[in-house]
Structures are given as C-alpha cells and as structure tokens.
Design an enzyme around this catalytic site. Structure first.
Site, PDB file in Angstrom:
ATOM      1  N   ASP A  13       1.409  -1.117  -0.586  1.00 27.91           N
ATOM      2  CA  ASP A  13       0.076  -0.117   0.518  1.00 27.91           C
ATOM      3  C   ASP A  13       0.710   1.461   0.097  1.00 27.91           C
ATOM      4  O   ASP A  13       2.260   1.300   0.017  1.00 27.91           O
ATOM      5  CB  ASP A  13      -0.687   0.188   1.619  1.00 27.91           C
ATOM      6  CG  ASP A  13      -1.992   0.685   0.941  1.00 27.91           C
ATOM      7  OD1 ASP A  13      -2.526   2.040   0.488  1.00 27.91           O
ATOM      8  OD2 ASP A  13      -1.980   1.873   1.890  1.00 27.91           O
ATOM      9  N   SER A  14       0.382   2.709  -0.397  1.00 36.05           N
ATOM     10  CA  SER A  14       1.077   3.411  -0.345  1.00 36.05           C
ATOM     11  C   SER A  14       1.703   3.962   1.000  1.00 36.05           C
ATOM     12  O   SER A  14       2.416   4.829   1.405  1.00 36.05           O
ATOM     13  CB  SER A  14       0.273   4.430  -0.916  1.00 36.05           C
ATOM     14  OG  SER A  14      -0.543   4.751  -0.582  1.00 36.05           O
ATOM     15  N   CYS A  76      -4.265  -0.870  -2.097  1.00 37.41           N
ATOM     16  CA  CYS A  76      -4.019   0.571  -2.260  1.00 37.41           C
ATOM     17  C   CYS A  76      -5.159   0.359  -3.435  1.00 37.41           C
ATOM     18  O   CYS A  76      -4.876   0.394  -4.417  1.00 37.41           O
ATOM     19  CB  CYS A  76      -2.922   1.078  -2.720  1.00 37.41           C
ATOM     20  SG  CYS A  76      -2.659   3.174  -3.109  1.00 37.41           S
ATOM     21  N   GLU A 155      -6.399   8.665  10.884  1.00 39.92           N
ATOM     22  CA  GLU A 155      -5.371   7.954  10.802  1.00 39.92           C
ATOM     23  C   GLU A 155      -5.203   8.817  12.543  1.00 39.92           C
ATOM     24  O   GLU A 155      -4.261   8.520  13.021  1.00 39.92           O
ATOM     25  CB  GLU A 155      -4.423   8.985  10.206  1.00 39.92           C
ATOM     26  CG  GLU A 155      -4.096   8.472   8.834  1.00 39.92           C
ATOM     27  CD  GLU A 155      -3.450   8.903   7.806  1.00 39.92           C
ATOM     28  OE1 GLU A 155      -2.179   9.484   8.197  1.00 39.92           O
ATOM     29  OE2 GLU A 155      -3.121   7.975   6.916  1.00 39.92           O
ATOM     30  N   CYS A 187     -11.977   2.995   0.449  1.00 46.66           N
ATOM     31  CA  CYS A 187     -10.672   3.534   0.976  1.00 46.66           C
ATOM     32  C   CYS A 187     -10.295   2.271   2.040  1.00 46.66           C
ATOM     33  O   CYS A 187     -11.318   2.311   2.843  1.00 46.66           O
ATOM     34  CB  CYS A 187     -11.107   5.171   0.431  1.00 46.66           C
ATOM     35  SG  CYS A 187      -9.370   5.681   1.819  1.00 46.66           S
ATOM     36  N   HIS A 189      -9.134   2.852   4.571  1.00 44.30           N
ATOM     37  CA  HIS A 189      -8.997   3.819   5.334  1.00 44.30           C
ATOM     38  C   HIS A 189     -10.452   3.940   6.123  1.00 44.30           C
ATOM     39  O   HIS A 189     -10.421   4.265   7.477  1.00 44.30           O
ATOM     40  CB  HIS A 189      -8.879   4.839   5.775  1.00 44.30           C
ATOM     41  CG  HIS A 189      -6.995   5.837   5.494  1.00 44.30           C
ATOM     42  ND1 HIS A 189      -6.216   5.699   4.361  1.00 44.30           N
ATOM     43  CD2 HIS A 189      -6.726   6.057   6.373  1.00 44.30           C
ATOM     44  CE1 HIS A 189      -5.534   5.619   4.800  1.00 44.30           C
ATOM     45  NE2 HIS A 189      -4.857   6.243   5.873  1.00 44.30           N
TER      46      HIS A 189
END
Length: 272
Positions: A13-14, A76, A155, A187, A189
């Site tokens: 992933d990034s 990602c 985050e 996504c 996240h």
C-alpha cells in the site's frame, strides 16, 4: 517460477491504510504468513499520475517478489486502479487488487437500487469502481462521492463522536435521496469509520468493506490454485512489516488499522 504453498502473501500500500486489508486477510486466513510493504516515503499515491503510480507499484512488487511471495495483494485503491494490468503482466504470481472484489460483492448485495461508492478524490476520479460495477451489471446505477476528510480522521483516531459524524453527514446525506441500497467503502481507511458511516446512511444500506471482500477473493484463489498454507504448521505464522520511511509513526498509528500491536517495521530503501 514455482509457487510454494508455504510462501507468504505479499501486500503493499502507499502507507498504512492497507493494514485494514491485512487485518481482513489475517482473520480469513489465519495460517498464512504475510509480508506488508508501506511506501510511506511516497504517500499519497492519489495525487500522482498513473504512470508514476505504476512505476512505484512495480518496484514494490519486485521487493516483495524477491522475498518469495506466492500471491500479491495490491491493497491501495489508487494502485489497483492504475497499475493492476501492468502488475499482472509482469509478475509470475497471481495479483489481486481491492476494486474488483468490492464491486463484485456490491453487485451481489444490491436489491436493485443504486450502488454508492465513496473513496479518495483520486479513486473516484479514476472511475475504476464504476467500470468494475458496470462490467458486472451494465444496468446498475452508480453514485460516487469523494470523502477526503475521512483519511485524516482515521489516522488521527477520530472515528467516533460529533466531528466524524458531522463530516459523514455532509458527505453522505445525498445517498439516501439517490435510492442507494449498497455502499462500497472504496478506501482502505474507511473501515475505521464504519460505525459513523452506518449511522448516517441507515440500516437499509448495506456497507461493503472492500478489505473483507478482497480477503475472501484471496482465499478463493489460493484454494483454486492449491496454494493455501497447510493448517497446523509449526507455530503461529509470521507477519513482517516494511516501510520506505521512518517506521515510528507507522508502528504507532498502524496498530489501530491492524487491530493489534505491530512489534516493529523495517525501513527499506527502494531505489528507482
């Protein structure tokens, strides 16, 4: 290249978001070893061109391939949209992204209403989920919405309370008016915000976690190819973590995404 069922699953992933995919993989396939690479030196990928994302992705894959992976998961969304065909053509092991499994699950769940997709601006702009959904059902009505503030909220650990709820209402209120009955969390996240997202869209909307859908797709593919790790292997499976920039924040914040402590992450230099 001969693939070994004892080899690890590679995931890149990034940054840290892909740890939600790893979490789903570890839950679905508890006997599998994994290698995770977070390209934290070049995050985010969503602001970069498809050509650059593909170049980064091929380098990430090369790093993991050198360590004997039997399958690659592109965790990602941006890289899945931009680089999956190049990765599948270049690698001697199976390669799966997160978009097609999420789209397929959404089509299975929809009751005939629209399918909503939320993601980063880059993922929504790419149209990758819309293409995958329409490939499975040309008549499906797709509504997409970028939700950029969800990433910093996840985050920072702001996943409950008034702030994420207000942001979610601002982003998602239109889906109810559009008749959406299935919503893809496009996504990595966003699973951390599943509670507030569900509260805003209501119980009539089914949430599709692309991480869970991807883990199921990985299990199916490994089974088809006879590459599932044999149960009862000696000891607990190993999970190794690599990053391309300082690992301290990755270890700290990543634990929330993975749902368990990350003992350590090794910093590596992927020279281009």
């Amino acid at each position: 290249m001969r693939q070994d069922s004892h080899g690890p699953i590679g995931v890149f992933d990034s940054g840290i978001g892909g740890l939600t995919v790893l979490k789903a993989l570890m839950a679905r396939l508890p006997h599998e070893r994994t290698l995770y690479l977070g390209d934290t030196a070049r995050v985010p990928y969503g602001t970069k061109s498809g050509e650059v994302v593909t170049r980064y992705s091929l380098k990430n894959a090369e790093f993991l391939l050198e360590r004997g992976i039997k399958l690659l998961v592109v965790a990602c969304n941006t890289a899945s949209a931009a680089a999956l065909p190049a990765l599948q053509a270049a690698l001697p092991v199976p390669v799966l992204g997160v978009i097609e499994p999420g789209a397929r699950t959404a089509l299975q769940r929809t009751r005939g209403g629209g399918v909503g997709v939320i993601g980063t601006p880059g993922t929504v702009r790419s149209g990758a989920y819309q293409r995958a959904l329409e490939a499975g059902n040309p008549k499906v009505a797709v509504k997409s919405r970028a939700c950029p503030l969800f990433v910093p909220l996840a985050e920072e650990g702001w996943t409950t309370g008034d702030v994420p709820l207000l942001v979610a209402r601002e982003y998602l209120a239109g889906f109810a008016r559009d008749g959406v009955d299935t919503l893809v969390l496009g996504c990595t996240h966003y699973p951390l915000l599943k509670g507030v997202i569900a509260e805003v869209v209501g119980p009539h909307v089914s949430l599709v976690d692309s991480a869970e859908a991807t883990a199921e797709a990985v299990a199916e593919l490994l089974g088809e190819k006879g590459l599932l790790a044999p149960p009862g292997s000696a000891g607990a499976p190993e999970h190794a973590f690599f990053v391309t920039d300082v690992p301290e924040r990755f270890v700290e914040v990543g634990a929330r995404f993975l749902g368990r402590p990350i003992p350590s992450a090794e910093q590596v230099d992927l020279r281009f």
